[in-house]
Design a protein around this motif. Structure first.
Motif, PDB file in Angstrom:
ATOM      1  N   VAL A 214      -6.416  38.197 -11.428  1.00 23.18           N
ATOM      2  CA  VAL A 214      -6.102  39.595 -11.116  1.00 23.18           C
ATOM      3  C   VAL A 214      -4.588  39.713 -10.978  1.00 23.18           C
ATOM      4  N   ALA A 215      -3.991  40.602 -11.771  1.00 25.34           N
ATOM      5  CA  ALA A 215      -2.539  40.631 -11.921  1.00 25.34           C
ATOM      6  C   ALA A 215      -1.848  41.150 -10.667  1.00 25.34           C
ATOM      7  N   PHE A 216      -0.805  40.443 -10.260  1.00 25.64           N
ATOM      8  CA  PHE A 216       0.081  40.894  -9.179  1.00 25.64           C
ATOM      9  C   PHE A 216       1.431  41.221  -9.833  1.00 25.64           C
ATOM     10  N   ALA A 217       2.192  40.206 -10.239  1.00 20.26           N
ATOM     11  CA  ALA A 217       3.461  40.437 -10.938  1.00 20.26           C
ATOM     12  C   ALA A 217       3.431  39.588 -12.206  1.00 20.26           C
ATOM     13  N   SER A 218       3.197  40.247 -13.325  1.00 24.29           N
ATOM     14  CA  SER A 218       2.801  39.529 -14.535  1.00 24.29           C
ATOM     15  C   SER A 218       3.873  38.614 -15.109  1.00 24.29           C
ATOM     16  N   SER A 219       5.146  38.841 -14.819  1.00 22.39           N
ATOM     17  CA  SER A 219       6.167  37.942 -15.363  1.00 22.39           C
ATOM     18  C   SER A 219       6.386  36.733 -14.460  1.00 22.39           C
ATOM     19  N   LEU A 220       5.673  36.680 -13.338  1.00 26.53           N
ATOM     20  CA  LEU A 220       5.861  35.607 -12.354  1.00 26.53           C
ATOM     21  C   LEU A 220       4.586  34.818 -12.068  1.00 26.53           C
ATOM     22  N   ASP A 221       3.414  35.440 -12.207  1.00 31.29           N
ATOM     23  CA  ASP A 221       2.135  34.832 -11.810  1.00 31.29           C
ATOM     24  C   ASP A 221       1.815  33.577 -12.620  1.00 31.29           C
ATOM     25  N   GLN A 222       1.369  32.533 -11.950  1.00 29.20           N
ATOM     26  CA  GLN A 222       0.746  31.392 -12.622  1.00 29.20           C
ATOM     27  C   GLN A 222      -0.384  30.863 -11.755  1.00 29.20           C
ATOM     28  N   ILE A 223      -1.466  30.438 -12.395  1.00 30.81           N
ATOM     29  CA  ILE A 223      -2.551  29.744 -11.703  1.00 30.81           C
ATOM     30  C   ILE A 223      -2.185  28.264 -11.641  1.00 30.81           C
ATOM     31  N   GLY A 224      -2.519  27.613 -10.536  1.00 32.42           N
ATOM     32  CA  GLY A 224      -2.261  26.179 -10.442  1.00 32.42           C
ATOM     33  C   GLY A 224      -3.216  25.522  -9.465  1.00 32.42           C
ATOM     34  N   PRO A 225      -3.205  24.183  -9.432  1.00 28.64           N
ATOM     35  CA  PRO A 225      -4.148  23.432  -8.599  1.00 28.64           C
ATOM     36  C   PRO A 225      -3.607  23.062  -7.224  1.00 28.64           C
ATOM     37  N   LEU A 226      -4.528  22.859  -6.284  1.00 24.58           N
ATOM     38  CA  LEU A 226      -4.232  22.206  -5.007  1.00 24.58           C
ATOM     39  C   LEU A 226      -5.224  21.063  -4.855  1.00 24.58           C
ATOM     40  N   ALA A 227      -4.760  19.937  -4.349  1.00 19.75           N
ATOM     41  CA  ALA A 227      -5.639  18.789  -4.136  1.00 19.75           C
ATOM     42  C   ALA A 227      -4.978  17.876  -3.118  1.00 19.75           C
ATOM     43  N   ARG A 228      -5.651  16.755  -2.784  1.00 17.12           N
ATOM     44  CA  ARG A 228      -5.106  15.895  -1.733  1.00 17.12           C
ATOM     45  C   ARG A 228      -4.129  14.866  -2.277  1.00 17.12           C
ATOM     46  N   THR A 229      -4.163  14.586  -3.573  1.00 17.87           N
ATOM     47  CA  THR A 229      -3.194  13.648  -4.140  1.00 17.87           C
ATOM     48  C   THR A 229      -2.550  14.267  -5.388  1.00 17.87           C
ATOM     49  N   VAL A 230      -1.422  13.700  -5.767  1.00 17.53           N
ATOM     50  CA  VAL A 230      -0.712  14.180  -6.952  1.00 17.53           C
ATOM     51  C   VAL A 230      -1.584  13.999  -8.199  1.00 17.53           C
ATOM     52  N   GLY A 231      -2.198  12.836  -8.318  1.00 20.34           N
ATOM     53  CA  GLY A 231      -3.030  12.565  -9.489  1.00 20.34           C
ATOM     54  C   GLY A 231      -4.212  13.520  -9.572  1.00 20.34           C
ATOM     55  N   ASP A 232      -4.821  13.827  -8.430  1.00 17.20           N
ATOM     56  CA  ASP A 232      -5.963  14.753  -8.417  1.00 17.20           C
ATOM     57  C   ASP A 232      -5.526  16.148  -8.888  1.00 17.20           C
ATOM     58  N   ALA A 233      -4.378  16.591  -8.384  1.00 13.46           N
ATOM     59  CA  ALA A 233      -3.882  17.914  -8.767  1.00 13.46           C
ATOM     60  C   ALA A 233      -3.502  17.930 -10.248  1.00 13.46           C
ATOM     61  N   ALA A 234      -2.894  16.834 -10.709  1.00 15.79           N
ATOM     62  CA  ALA A 234      -2.478  16.752 -12.115  1.00 15.79           C
ATOM     63  C   ALA A 234      -3.688  16.816 -13.033  1.00 15.79           C
ATOM     64  N   LEU A 235      -4.768  16.184 -12.612  1.00 11.67           N
ATOM     65  CA  LEU A 235      -5.980  16.187 -13.428  1.00 11.67           C
ATOM     66  C   LEU A 235      -6.537  17.613 -13.586  1.00 11.67           C
ATOM     67  N   ILE A 236      -6.534  18.366 -12.492  1.00 18.88           N
ATOM     68  CA  ILE A 236      -7.012  19.757 -12.572  1.00 18.88           C
ATOM     69  C   ILE A 236      -6.075  20.559 -13.469  1.00 18.88           C
ATOM     70  N   LEU A 237      -4.765  20.340 -13.299  1.00 20.35           N
ATOM     71  CA  LEU A 237      -3.803  21.069 -14.132  1.00 20.35           C
ATOM     72  C   LEU A 237      -4.031  20.777 -15.617  1.00 20.35           C
ATOM     73  N   GLY A 238      -4.216  19.514 -15.936  1.00 21.15           N
ATOM     74  CA  GLY A 238      -4.438  19.145 -17.333  1.00 21.15           C
ATOM     75  C   GLY A 238      -5.685  19.807 -17.914  1.00 21.15           C
ATOM     76  N   THR A 239      -6.647  20.083 -17.047  1.00 24.30           N
ATOM     77  CA  THR A 239      -7.903  20.689 -17.504  1.00 24.30           C
ATOM     78  C   THR A 239      -7.760  22.189 -17.756  1.00 24.30           C
ATOM     79  N   ILE A 240      -6.942  22.856 -16.959  1.00 20.40           N
ATOM     80  CA  ILE A 240      -6.848  24.323 -17.089  1.00 20.40           C
ATOM     81  C   ILE A 240      -5.696  24.767 -17.988  1.00 20.40           C
ATOM     82  N   ALA A 241      -4.776  23.855 -18.333  1.00 23.13           N
ATOM     83  CA  ALA A 241      -3.570  24.258 -19.071  1.00 23.13           C
ATOM     84  C   ALA A 241      -3.886  24.494 -20.548  1.00 23.13           C
ATOM     85  N   GLY A 242      -2.971  25.152 -21.222  1.00 25.87           N
ATOM     86  CA  GLY A 242      -3.055  25.265 -22.674  1.00 25.87           C
ATOM     87  C   GLY A 242      -3.144  26.688 -23.193  1.00 25.87           C
TER      88      GLY A 242
END
Lengths: 504, 95
Positions: A214-242
């Protein structure tokens, strides 16, 4: 086995991914354990607006089938997220599940489609546990602007979890989900990650599709992950990116393979770390400065070379942001008119003059939006209005160019920038609620990255004397995620701040 | 820069927001404070600086002109506060 006794919720995403793959636990068992954990803990934390047990168990059964097919060779590969329960910020659409955005105006809205990031997660076999609390339309830094309730910080329930993705950060910190999605327009992933002691990534603008956010500020908004470790967050990011044909700003770029690795080298030899002098300001908590400077020393001990850099227009980022973001928001939120979806408040209802449809617009929006959303719509409308456009909106866009230029220059000298995420650790509920400008200041170190379109990560780097987590921010150039993930993972591997659990 | 009450009312009307008297008074104070704060941008000479509307390179994105299924009407109307005969219903706008 009673869910909370199983201790499954204390495992990291990486660990449960391994357990699922080895057949030591099924996704249904894991999901039941997490639903029980939510039932036990969330009444005290209030991270979730909607918990979706039936949907989660459907997803889990499907993931178990996927895993069985992989085991018997019907399918060749199994995504590491298959069967893993995650939580989703309530500004991201999941078909058929209420998406309130923390607003009365969307209280009963059930989206007819899912966001691209959700389609990608479901294709990987992820289990969706529910939708997490947020400041209304992601406008805020504490979840106190949610129309429904304030989420509590799992480290101290008298304090805010940060925001706007405070529900997602608290859910991950309190071990109610192995990871979560948030959205970051000016710091809304990194700041709550910092205040809750978890990892949060704001991807470069254009890394992740915004379709179904749901748009707030379209030139600034990005979806991203939160997790307990860097690797866990990176894995989610790799899955949603592209790339996404439904969002032309989602760039067609190859994913660095680091997203799918769980381990990173701890050698930072040759890495140049910039420490921006403008990010250590008067009035910031001294323990935050100390922890961040100590983190830079740790990087030096791993072979990195640290040097001071200057981002001279930093002080202008906040005023620029508080013109550009509200201006874009005032246009984006014009769609809430009570006609096609959402709340409708009739023209006669408030005893004002009855101009039919016009009064319906005024009343729907006057009743449906909370104070902060109205405030930002008003600022944005003013900044865009006839006679003020050049003085406010256009000038802010020009200064945005200077802020982006600061980063372009800095990244010629250094590979990553290390700095605080936010000037203080978690503040008390109510402490800043009546002073919008003071609340805005908690985003002072995060919103430059949104204005410049670059990537940033927040990760735990210590605790203050009250036992509250402190976050380290690493920023990299646009599409330089691999760089900041590598440094963050190296730092994490040799420090271990992320292993300390909150007392819930 | 202090906004007047009538300026606050004008902005609210442009944004189609009905506000209570108490909200108008509070927003007048808060918006004035925010505008005072953002006035620090006037310290910079921006006359020769081009504006940034987006950080991405501007490009035209093309796709094949193919017919694809769209949402079924019922699905889109399911969230409508009021619908009639397959259409969104609103109060009359013409006498």
């Amino acid at each position: 086995m009673a869910a909370n006794e199983s201790g499954l919720h204390n495992r990291t995403l990486r660990q449960v991914s391994g357990l699922l793959r080895d057949g030591q636990v099924s996704s249904v068992e894991l999901t039941e354990a997490m639903l029980a954990r939510i039932e036990a803990v969330d009444p005290a934390i209030r991270a979730f607006i909607t918990v979706t047990p039936d949907l989660a168990l459907d997803h889990a059964r499907r993931a178990d089938e996927m895993i069985a097919h992989w085991r018997n060779g019907t399918i060749d590969t199994l995504h590491p997220l298959a069967g893993v329960p995650l939580a989703i910020k309530d500004v991201i659409l999941v078909e058929g599940v209420p998406a309130t955005c923390g607003s009365r105006i969307l209280e009963n809205f059930r989206p007819p489609f899912s966001a691209t990031v959700i389609e990608k997660l479901l294709a990987a076999g992820v289990v969706i546990l529910g939708k997490t609390n947020t400041d209304e339309f992601a406008m805020g830094s504490s979840t106190e602007n949610s129309a429904f309730f304030t989420t509590r910080n799992p480290w101290d329930t008298t304090r805010v979890p940060g925001g706007s993705s405070g529900g997602s950060a608290a859910a991950v910190a309190a071990r109610m989900a192995f990871g979560a999605l948030g959205s970051d327009t000016g710091g809304s992933i990194r700041q709550p990650a910092s205040l809750c002691g978890v990892v949060g990534i704001k991807p470069s603008y254009g890394r992740v599709s915004r379709y179904g956010l749901v748009a707030f500020a379209s030139s600034l908004d990005q979806i991203g992950p939160l997790a307990r470790t860097v690797g866990d967050a990176a894995l989610i990011l790799g899955t949603i990116a592209g790339h996404d044909p439904k969002d032309s700003t989602a760039m067609r770029l190859a994913m660095p393979d680091c997203y799918h690795r769980f381990e990173y080298a701890t050698d930072l030899k040759g890495l140049r770390v910039g420490v921006p002098k403008e990010y250590f300001i008067e009035g910031m908590q001294s323990e935050v400065e100390t922890a961040v400077r100590d983190a830079v020393k740790v990087m030096e001990s791993l072979g990195a070379e640290a040097r001071e850099v200057s981002l001279p227009h930093t002080e202008y980022a906040l005023p620029v942001y508080y013109l550009i973001a509200p201006a874009e928001a005032s246009a984006n939120l014009a769609r809430y008119d009570g006609v096609r979806y959402g709340l409708r408040v009739g023209g006669e209802g408030l005893g004002v003059r009855d101009e039919g449809l016009w009064d319906e617009y005024r009343n729907t929006r006057g009743v449906g939006f909370g104070a902060e959303v109205k405030r930002r719509i008003m600022i944005g409308t003013y900044a865009l209005s006839s006679g003020y456009y050049d003085a406010y909106y256009l000038r802010a866009q020009k200064v945005r160019t200077l802020i982006k230029g600061d980063f372009d220059a800095a990244f010629k000298e250094v590979d990553v920038i290390a700095c605080p995420v936010t000037p203080t650790t978690a503040f008390k509920i109510g402490e800043k609620a009546d002073n919008p400008l003071e609340m805005y200041l908690s985003d002072v170190f995060t919103l430059p990255a949104n204005l410049a379109g670059i990537c940033g990560i927040s990760l735990p780097c210590g605790f203050d004397t009250a036992g509250l987590p402190i976050g380290l921010q690493l920023m990299g150039p646009a599409f330089g995620e691999e760089r900041i993930l590598k440094v963050a993972a190296a730092y994490e591997a040799v420090t271990g701040w992320h292993t300390r659990p909150p007392g819930v | 820069m202090a906004l007047t009450l009538s300026e606050v009312e004008h902005i609210a009307e442009l944004a189609k927001l009905s506000l209570s008297d108490e909200e108008k008074a509070r927003f007048r104070e808060q918006l004035s404070a925010i505008l005072d704060y953002v006035a620090m941008l006037n310290r910079l000479d921006t006359s020769a600086i081009p504006p940034t509307a987006t950080v991405l390179p501007l490009r035209t994105v093309l796709r094949p002109d193919e017919v694809t299924p769209s949402f079924p009407r019922e699905k889109l109307l399911a969230n409508a506060p009021d619908a009639n005969a397959g259409m969104f219903q609103v109060p009359p706008v013409l006498e």
